[in-house]
Design a protein around this motif. Sequence first.
Motif, PDB file in Angstrom:
ATOM      1  N   SER A 123       0.830  -1.201   0.000  1.00 39.84           N
ATOM      2  CA  SER A 123       0.000   0.000   0.000  1.00 39.84           C
ATOM      3  C   SER A 123       0.862   1.248   0.000  1.00 39.84           C
ATOM      4  CB  SER A 123      -0.885  -0.050   1.241  1.00 39.84           C
ATOM      5  OG  SER A 123      -1.477   1.186   1.451  1.00 39.84           O
ATOM      6  N   ASP A 131      -2.445  -3.885  -0.792  1.00 42.79           N
ATOM      7  CA  ASP A 131      -3.602  -3.474  -1.577  1.00 42.79           C
ATOM      8  C   ASP A 131      -4.073  -4.600  -2.460  1.00 42.79           C
ATOM      9  OD1 ASP A 131      -3.160   0.024  -2.473  1.00 42.79           O
ATOM     10  OD2 ASP A 131      -3.995  -0.989  -0.718  1.00 42.79           O
ATOM     11  N   SER A 189      -7.949   0.617  -3.626  1.00 42.32           N
ATOM     12  CA  SER A 189      -8.162   0.164  -2.242  1.00 42.32           C
ATOM     13  C   SER A 189      -8.217   1.350  -1.300  1.00 42.32           C
ATOM     14  CB  SER A 189      -7.038  -0.764  -1.812  1.00 42.32           C
ATOM     15  OG  SER A 189      -6.694  -1.633  -2.841  1.00 42.32           O
ATOM     16  N   ASP A 190      -7.327   2.320  -1.548  1.00 47.73           N
ATOM     17  CA  ASP A 190      -7.366   3.504  -0.686  1.00 47.73           C
ATOM     18  C   ASP A 190      -8.654   4.275  -0.890  1.00 47.73           C
ATOM     19  OD1 ASP A 190      -3.871   3.838  -1.328  1.00 47.73           O
ATOM     20  OD2 ASP A 190      -4.887   3.018   0.448  1.00 47.73           O
ATOM     21  N   THR A 242      -5.591  -3.807   3.223  1.00 45.85           N
ATOM     22  CA  THR A 242      -6.259  -2.508   3.395  1.00 45.85           C
ATOM     23  C   THR A 242      -7.764  -2.667   3.464  1.00 45.85           C
ATOM     24  OG1 THR A 242      -4.762  -2.035   1.574  1.00 45.85           O
ATOM     25  CG2 THR A 242      -5.828  -0.162   2.650  1.00 45.85           C
TER      26      THR A 242
END
Lengths: 352, 374
Positions: A123, A131, A189-190, A242
């Motif tokens: 990540s 991620d 993912s973030d 994540t």
Amino acid sequence: MLYTCLLPACQSEQHLGQYYTVPPSHFHTVFPHGLPPRYQQQVKTFNEGCVMVRQPALELISHLKRADYSKPTLRYLLYGVKGSGKTMSLCHTVHYCSTQGWLVLHIPDAHLWVKNCKELLPSSYHASRFDQPIQASNWLRNFRTTNEHFLSKIKLRQRYVWTKRESTEEGRPLGELVDMGVSRVKSSSDVVGAVLKELRLQAGGTEGGFRLAVAVDGVNGLWGRTTLKKEDKSPVAPEELTLVHNLRKMINNDWCGGAVIATLSQTGSLYAPSSAYLPQELLGEEGFDSMDPFVPVPVSLYSEKEFESCYLYYLDRHWLQHPHSQTEEGKKELIFLSNRNPSVLERLCAFL
Amino acid sequence: MQMQRLLLSTYFLFSPERRTANMAASGGRTVGSFLWKCGNCCFNFNTVSSNLTRQVLSRQLCVSAVLHRKNLAAAGPEKFSEEFIKKQVEEFNIGKRHLANMMGEDPETFTQGDINRSIAYLFPSGLFDKKAKPLMKHPDEDTFTKALAVEKHQDRLRGKDLFTQDAKQISLVGSRWLLKEELEELLVETISEHDYARFIQLMERLLSLPYCSVEEDFVQRYRRQLEIQSSKQQVQPLQYDQHGVAYSTGDGRRKTATGTVLLRDSGSGSISINGTNYVHYFPVLQDREQLMFPLHFMGVLGRFDMQCSVSGGGHSSQAGALRLAISRAMLSFLSEGQVETMRQAGLLTPDPRIKERKKPGQEGARRKFTWKKR
């Protein structure tokens, strides 16, 4: 009376055992990814989606109707033996929520996020986490389909910086964020994490308040083990993903204005014996502690009335072709062979 | 002797003076019908051959001999009446004259000795028994006397109303002949296989004769009764527990798997195997169908509750073991007739198949090693 035309909002105990049709328009918006695959095939065959009104779903809906949304979120856990109809009850509730105008966060199967992942990126946001771009972007796409009308209404309350050149300003609609997540797969993912955080903050809010329903299927996957491995062949713990990390934050009851409905699932679970179905066994120590306190909702096998109703439905749709299955004898045989288990019955009738 | 007369006639048919006629009218026109009777050989010889001479120039019809055969079976058994004997005597005389003709001698002065010599010349026989050699004799001598005597006796009995038809048959159902070992035991001497086969043959022959029921005692001495199969089943009585609910147990085995079943009456059709639900224990449909078979066959699907325990073997053999156990446990709830139907359905028979032994020099029980040509 086999069929009822009422939507989930108006159903009550007198409709137990009856089938109601999900309007075709709702199908693609509400359930892009949530339904069990066999049920999806059945919908395609019968050209309509009929769901049986059952006790667990009705109980859940009545809880949701009466809950106080200024208090911290209540968590409901559906559990039962394999094939007893947990996912279907969850979908029923989700349909209710979406007809009531809630924002639905439906994660079809948490197990999909902890196994069979081809790409694991470290990540960018947090050094030790990983991620999963494909899963995240898929989920964002489905989320967008489900909640089209909310995306323009909700405004971001924070500025998010993705790369040196990319950032999303405060006040922008959520839809923009989601679109960005879908297109920029690397940071999806973030984006998911950001979306969840925003929704958490804004759910109970008085201005433009909406109710948030978090529906997670196979929630026991969030606390078990994963089959994923790092490059040095050491196993990845779920916290290091994540998506899982953010989802756990959602399931915690530190926000208000919505409800968390979860199902346990042994079918996709890793390293769990096939006879396990109780929350304690499937969630594990850690999971149980984090889910505690929750409202357990047991899902049982078909009762006599429900079995009768399902049998009549199949007859009505001419799904049971064999002449013997239309007799009393055949019905007894079906009862015996399936022991009133919904999924077993469905598989049995598939070739009759 | 009669057979030789037939042969003679056929030879006569093909004799030179008739040959031309025969060629024109060949085909299966002649050789009439036969009637064989056990013990006495006699036949009717259709004197169609004499017709041939008259129909020399007639067109050859492709008619098979079958059509010319009289349906003698419908006529009934041949009676040794006076006309019959007279006919036989006439035929003998004609045959004697033909024979004399053949040998080139005078038909008027052809004696019996001459007949014998000519027959011995024409049909040389390598047999030693004089009675087995071909012969041609006058019918009055010793041919029909026995049959005539029997007929006279039967007529006398009919006159006295003692002549009963053979209505009584020995019942052979449910019994079998003595085995070779049992026969040896009875006669206190060793018997070879051929002797035993001959014995059975003779007894069967005896049974096939009329009036064999007179000797029923004699025959039954050499037969043993077969036991009825279902009476071998031991049906245990029902047991009742403290609530008055009837229950019974059964156990079964199949190919290393053993299972026990506790069957309770007035239940709802729930089954638990080793503590778990049967749908989870037997995910395969076939195994559940095996469990269902005894109940479904008797039509008692929703009636019983079952607690089973099973161990050993694989899932298929465990299902088979449980099926046998369920059938045996159900016996105490059923009537005699139902027990018999279950037995005939094969529900009560333990399956004797076991894994076959692996032989040395082969990869498995039957599979041989891969054959390499070189």
